[in-house]
Design a protein around this motif. Sequence first.
Motif, PDB file in Angstrom:
ATOM      1  N   ASN A 178       0.845  -1.195   0.000  1.00  0.00           N
ATOM      2  CA  ASN A 178       0.000   0.000   0.000  1.00  0.00           C
ATOM      3  C   ASN A 178       0.881   1.247   0.000  1.00  0.00           C
ATOM      4  OD1 ASN A 178      -2.420  -1.574   0.106  1.00  0.00           O
ATOM      5  ND2 ASN A 178      -1.997  -1.926   2.281  1.00  0.00           N
ATOM      6  N   PHE A 179       1.350   1.602  -1.214  1.00  0.00           N
ATOM      7  CA  PHE A 179       2.167   2.809  -1.347  1.00  0.00           C
ATOM      8  C   PHE A 179       1.264   4.014  -1.582  1.00  0.00           C
ATOM      9  CE2 PHE A 179       5.316  -0.451  -2.600  1.00  0.00           C
ATOM     10  CZ  PHE A 179       6.361  -0.086  -1.767  1.00  0.00           C
ATOM     11  N   ALA A 180       1.705   5.152  -1.057  1.00  0.00           N
ATOM     12  CA  ALA A 180       0.932   6.385  -1.264  1.00  0.00           C
ATOM     13  C   ALA A 180       1.895   7.554  -1.308  1.00  0.00           C
ATOM     14  CB  ALA A 180      -0.069   6.580  -0.123  1.00  0.00           C
ATOM     15  N   LYS A 181       1.485   8.605  -2.006  1.00  0.00           N
ATOM     16  CA  LYS A 181       2.343   9.780  -2.094  1.00  0.00           C
ATOM     17  C   LYS A 181       2.258  10.653  -0.848  1.00  0.00           C
ATOM     18  CE  LYS A 181       3.802  10.786  -6.703  1.00  0.00           C
ATOM     19  NZ  LYS A 181       3.462  11.378  -7.995  1.00  0.00           N
ATOM     20  N   GLU A 182       1.152  10.515  -0.142  1.00  0.00           N
ATOM     21  CA  GLU A 182       0.983  11.290   1.091  1.00  0.00           C
ATOM     22  C   GLU A 182       0.845  10.298   2.233  1.00  0.00           C
ATOM     23  OE1 GLU A 182       0.941  14.555   0.853  1.00  0.00           O
ATOM     24  OE2 GLU A 182       0.831  14.616  -1.347  1.00  0.00           O
ATOM     25  N   ASN A 183       1.311  10.678   3.417  1.00  0.00           N
ATOM     26  CA  ASN A 183       1.011   9.810   4.559  1.00  0.00           C
ATOM     27  C   ASN A 183      -0.205  10.315   5.337  1.00  0.00           C
ATOM     28  OD1 ASN A 183       1.970  11.918   6.060  1.00  0.00           O
ATOM     29  ND2 ASN A 183       3.486  10.723   7.205  1.00  0.00           N
ATOM     30  N   ASN A 184      -0.709  11.477   4.923  1.00  0.00           N
ATOM     31  CA  ASN A 184      -1.940  12.018   5.514  1.00  0.00           C
ATOM     32  C   ASN A 184      -1.902  12.052   7.041  1.00  0.00           C
ATOM     33  OD1 ASN A 184      -3.273  12.580   3.078  1.00  0.00           O
ATOM     34  ND2 ASN A 184      -3.837  10.430   2.872  1.00  0.00           N
ATOM     35  N   GLY A 185      -0.738  12.261   7.576  1.00  0.00           N
ATOM     36  CA  GLY A 185      -0.617  12.348   9.037  1.00  0.00           C
ATOM     37  C   GLY A 185      -0.770  11.015   9.738  1.00  0.00           C
ATOM     38  N   SER A 186      -0.866   9.928   8.953  1.00  0.00           N
ATOM     39  CA  SER A 186      -1.059   8.607   9.554  1.00  0.00           C
ATOM     40  C   SER A 186       0.223   8.152  10.246  1.00  0.00           C
ATOM     41  CB  SER A 186      -1.432   7.602   8.469  1.00  0.00           C
ATOM     42  OG  SER A 186      -1.241   6.298   8.960  1.00  0.00           O
ATOM     43  N   ASN A 187       0.041   7.528  11.412  1.00  0.00           N
ATOM     44  CA  ASN A 187       1.235   7.012  12.087  1.00  0.00           C
ATOM     45  C   ASN A 187       1.529   5.580  11.693  1.00  0.00           C
ATOM     46  OD1 ASN A 187      -0.794   5.717  13.379  1.00  0.00           O
ATOM     47  ND2 ASN A 187      -0.375   6.555  15.416  1.00  0.00           N
ATOM     48  N   THR A 188       0.835   5.058  10.674  1.00  0.00           N
ATOM     49  CA  THR A 188       1.150   3.710  10.203  1.00  0.00           C
ATOM     50  C   THR A 188       1.765   3.744   8.802  1.00  0.00           C
ATOM     51  OG1 THR A 188      -1.103   3.426   9.370  1.00  0.00           O
ATOM     52  CG2 THR A 188      -0.659   2.616  11.593  1.00  0.00           C
ATOM     53  N   TYR A 189       2.125   4.953   8.324  1.00  0.00           N
ATOM     54  CA  TYR A 189       2.794   5.062   7.028  1.00  0.00           C
ATOM     55  C   TYR A 189       4.232   5.545   7.215  1.00  0.00           C
ATOM     56  CZ  TYR A 189      -1.053   3.896   3.948  1.00  0.00           C
ATOM     57  OH  TYR A 189      -2.011   3.205   3.273  1.00  0.00           O
ATOM     58  N   TYR A 190       5.125   4.946   6.466  1.00  0.00           N
ATOM     59  CA  TYR A 190       6.557   5.246   6.581  1.00  0.00           C
ATOM     60  C   TYR A 190       7.119   5.584   5.202  1.00  0.00           C
ATOM     61  CZ  TYR A 190       5.781   2.913  11.017  1.00  0.00           C
ATOM     62  OH  TYR A 190       5.277   2.566  12.238  1.00  0.00           O
ATOM     63  N   ARG A 191       8.151   6.389   5.181  1.00  0.00           N
ATOM     64  CA  ARG A 191       8.809   6.752   3.929  1.00  0.00           C
ATOM     65  C   ARG A 191       9.471   5.509   3.319  1.00  0.00           C
ATOM     66  NH1 ARG A 191       9.202  11.496   0.645  1.00  0.00           N
ATOM     67  NH2 ARG A 191       9.466  12.776   2.514  1.00  0.00           N
ATOM     68  N   ALA A 192       9.240   5.289   2.027  1.00  0.00           N
ATOM     69  CA  ALA A 192       9.819   4.138   1.325  1.00  0.00           C
ATOM     70  C   ALA A 192      11.209   4.503   0.810  1.00  0.00           C
ATOM     71  CB  ALA A 192       8.913   3.702   0.183  1.00  0.00           C
ATOM     72  N   GLY A 193      12.235   4.178   1.614  1.00  0.00           N
ATOM     73  CA  GLY A 193      13.608   4.474   1.223  1.00  0.00           C
ATOM     74  C   GLY A 193      13.790   5.950   0.939  1.00  0.00           C
ATOM     75  N   LYS A 194      14.449   6.242  -0.189  1.00  0.00           N
ATOM     76  CA  LYS A 194      14.683   7.643  -0.549  1.00  0.00           C
ATOM     77  C   LYS A 194      13.664   8.113  -1.582  1.00  0.00           C
ATOM     78  CE  LYS A 194      19.717   7.425   0.197  1.00  0.00           C
ATOM     79  NZ  LYS A 194      19.861   5.951   0.368  1.00  0.00           N
ATOM     80  N   SER A 195      12.623   7.321  -1.809  1.00  0.00           N
ATOM     81  CA  SER A 195      11.618   7.676  -2.822  1.00  0.00           C
ATOM     82  C   SER A 195      10.679   8.755  -2.290  1.00  0.00           C
ATOM     83  CB  SER A 195      10.795   6.440  -3.203  1.00  0.00           C
ATOM     84  OG  SER A 195       9.840   6.179  -2.185  1.00  0.00           O
ATOM     85  N   ASP A 196       9.784   9.205  -3.175  1.00  0.00           N
ATOM     86  CA  ASP A 196       8.766  10.177  -2.762  1.00  0.00           C
ATOM     87  C   ASP A 196       7.558   9.501  -2.121  1.00  0.00           C
ATOM     88  OD1 ASP A 196      10.277  12.206  -3.751  1.00  0.00           O
ATOM     89  OD2 ASP A 196       9.283  12.237  -5.725  1.00  0.00           O
ATOM     90  N   TYR A 197       7.615   8.189  -1.949  1.00  0.00           N
ATOM     91  CA  TYR A 197       6.431   7.438  -1.517  1.00  0.00           C
ATOM     92  C   TYR A 197       6.503   7.025  -0.041  1.00  0.00           C
ATOM     93  CZ  TYR A 197       4.819   7.200  -6.302  1.00  0.00           C
ATOM     94  OH  TYR A 197       4.357   7.534  -7.541  1.00  0.00           O
ATOM     95  N   TYR A 198       5.293   6.781   0.477  1.00  0.00           N
ATOM     96  CA  TYR A 198       5.146   6.201   1.808  1.00  0.00           C
ATOM     97  C   TYR A 198       4.515   4.819   1.644  1.00  0.00           C
ATOM     98  CZ  TYR A 198       5.788  10.975   3.503  1.00  0.00           C
ATOM     99  OH  TYR A 198       6.286  12.205   3.772  1.00  0.00           O
TER     100      TYR A 198
END
Length: 577
Positions: free
Chosen positions: A217-237
Amino acid sequence: MKKKIIVLISYLALILVLGGCNKAETDKAKPEVITEEINDNGTDTKEETDDNGTDVNSETAAEVPYKYVQELNIIDDNYRNFYEIFVYSFYDSDGDGIGDINGIISKLDYINDGDDSTDSDLGFNGIWLMPIMPSTTYHKYDVKDYYNIDPQYGTLEDFKKLIKECKARDIKLIIDLVFNHTSAQHPWFTQAVNYLESLKEGEEPDLTVCPYVGYYNFAKENNGSNTYYRAGKSDYYYEGVFWDQMPDLNLGNEQVRKEIENIAKFWLDLGVDGFRLDAAKEFYSGEKQRNVDVLKWFTDYVQSVNEDAYIVAEVWEEEAAISTYYESGIPSLFNFPLSQHDGLITSTVRKLGTSTAKKFAKSFVSLYEKYSEGNTEFIDAPFISNHDTTRISAQCVNNEDQMKMAAGMLLTMNGSPYVYYGEEIGMNSMGSKDENKRLPMQWSITDTTGITDAPEAADKVTQKFSPADEQMKNPLSIYNYYKRAIRIRNENPEIARGKVSVIEELSSEDICAVKKVYEGSEVIIIYNISNEEKMVAIGDAGLTDLTIRGYLSVDGSEVSLADNKVTLPKYSIVILK
Ligand SMILES: [Ca+2]
Ligand SMILES: [Ca+2]
């Protein structure tokens, strides 16, 4: 005469005893093995702490009468008595300090030796193995490779041997299957992150180039969610509900489902009898109906491969939600409302709040009715403790009578009960730290063969009750209580499968009486959930011409039946037929 021995193996002494087994592991926390006082029968005498007034000694122990042993009557279906094993802490066959598959094989006779003519095993006929696949953690709930055995635990060849040995004993073997998430080191995830990192600014991912981006479940925004993390050095969470090292799979992706089907088929083809599904509530967090759909798809697939396969899922929820999850057609769901220190069993035994024996019976009958609304064919999966909860010793504050009573109630429930390894010897846990709930199985104090190291972050936890080898010799031990309870279950198929009703006129604050009917055969189970002897006039409920099929008592006292009156010692259970 009681000969008191003070056994104290300190941290240093334990390392000396284990000798060269631990080389680079000396910084690991070792369980401090302290058994305060042991008499020559292995009974924990607990002089100061015994609040039950139990006087257990070898003289009475050797003479416990019991004349109700019946023929075993085991039906080959999915109603089983399961033993949950944390492989890491169970038995180490090669001296590296970590439990392994060969260790389980060498201890199978302890669980079930497959020989009805001997009486040397506990009688479990199902085993749930916590995760065994390659992983980065000691608990192995983050899988790196779904088609292998973690090298700490052994090889696929070892596992095939375990399957063969289980089949020879008619033990059903189910394995933990974790597909809410993978390890962040799973190649699907690392390839997806590498690909996202390679995208130029503004470039959208192309799933035909890297399908694995669609697996999570990749997303461009983490929407303030505490269950989303940055995917490496990409622009994705990415979503990681439990931990950043456990990325959640996208279970709506058809390719992911196909992968999971292939994985399930691989293990079914090897010969496993089914699966325990981890974290089913988080497949789609907060979306119950979609989770039910996942369970339905998985159950249908697995049963298309093997119609007798058994699946039990972890849905850590209250009864109404569990009932809804049963609509998936899954055979079993863990009965969380019964479990833990404030669950139905322990709170009844300890008389917490407004608990009474009568309410216990009415409550579990009402749970069954509720679950039946989801699936009339459901097989309840009762338990008191598991690897995520405190142990029964902690729930009952080391009150041995209450620990036994709780076990007796569990093992006379309908369905397929689950016993976490070590509960049969009353092992201790400490606090809320997971590692302290997953300590090395206490086989022995005098013989350290096979005893594992504790998980690295575990604390030193004092074991209050005697180890397995001592308890096996003591007829009044917790071990022998479990053994008889399982034996009675294996003698009377009505206990697991019978349609239950409460016998209201015999039930009260301290007494609970139920009837179970299975294929025209009826048993009555009466529980005395109190610290005093009770007499129950079963004739008052029109029950006559019954005989004792078996009973459980905590201190060797006998249950008796005369003139349609049953005399039940403190904390005892009788099965009448
Ligand atoms: Ca090992
Ligand atoms: Ca999820």
